[in-house]
Design an enzyme around this catalytic site. Sequence first.
Site, PDB file in Angstrom:
ATOM      1  N   GLU A 155       0.822  -1.211   0.000  1.00 58.81           N
ATOM      2  CA  GLU A 155       0.000   0.000   0.000  1.00 58.81           C
ATOM      3  C   GLU A 155       0.854   1.257   0.000  1.00 58.81           C
ATOM      4  OE1 GLU A 155      -3.615   1.941   2.716  1.00 58.81           O
ATOM      5  OE2 GLU A 155      -2.476   0.228   3.462  1.00 58.81           O
ATOM      6  N   GLU A 256     -12.764   2.463   4.636  1.00 53.21           N
ATOM      7  CA  GLU A 256     -11.744   2.726   5.637  1.00 53.21           C
ATOM      8  C   GLU A 256     -11.824   4.198   6.032  1.00 53.21           C
ATOM      9  OE1 GLU A 256      -7.353   0.893   6.293  1.00 53.21           O
ATOM     10  OE2 GLU A 256      -7.440   2.569   4.898  1.00 53.21           O
TER      11      GLU A 256
END
Length: 272
Positions: A155, A256
């Site tokens: 990520e 998220e």
Amino acid sequence: MSFTAARFDVNLSLLFTELPLLERPAAAAAAGFDAVELWWPWPGEPDPGKAALDGLRTALETAGTRLVGLNFYAGLLPGPDRGALSLPGAESERFRANIEVAADFAASVGCTALNALYGNRVDGVDPAEQDALALDNLVRAAAAADRAGAVLLIEALNAVESPRYPLTDAEAAVAAVRRVNEASGLGNARLLLDLYHLAVGGADLAAVIDRHADCAGHVQIADLPGRGAPGTGALPLSDLLDRLDRAGYEGYVGLEHKPAPAGSAASFSWLR
């Protein structure tokens, strides 16, 4: 914006945190979701023990929720840490101790995506040394993920909130994905495409999707500014998700984001 809950999963490390960990899957199910994801839920504990792992597994199964994404051990989250795998010494050892624990748990609940946060740069340590350690640990993680039937996610975070994290744009994360795939020979490393982090970094999100959707193993969203639910900020998330659809992305999209002021259960009014 009009979407159904079926394409989304809820990150239980940001949402429903007003509840104990083992009550969160049921709360997500009551809100209409059958898929969830988690950061490693035991900060400081790469192996929390059989009872803790069994308890989480039972909570997921009882709620009827599938865990679709799980972080490897990443230090203190939420908090100052941004991963452990590139940190010389005790933290990278904790990451290694966690690899098989996390992968075995993922396999036991059918989780098919394991996220490995890279870790911050460390004063007094050559970045090349950290990168070599990171590659070694990521190859180990890729092998464990492969045995578990999962992809390994890498990520990009944003440099505003994570100024010492070296992967702060999609290109850097994709380059790391390619290094891992070349070194492991497995081809199961993928990009975690977090549109919030990329937007904070000033990326052209449409262009990023066009260039890198084929490398994406998972997608996460939150609105900007504020990291709130879709519709609370200015990001054209509906258009961006449509663009992902056209690019062929068929996986879950992780929510998220922070909960609404009225609480996590009130955070999904944008869903239809």
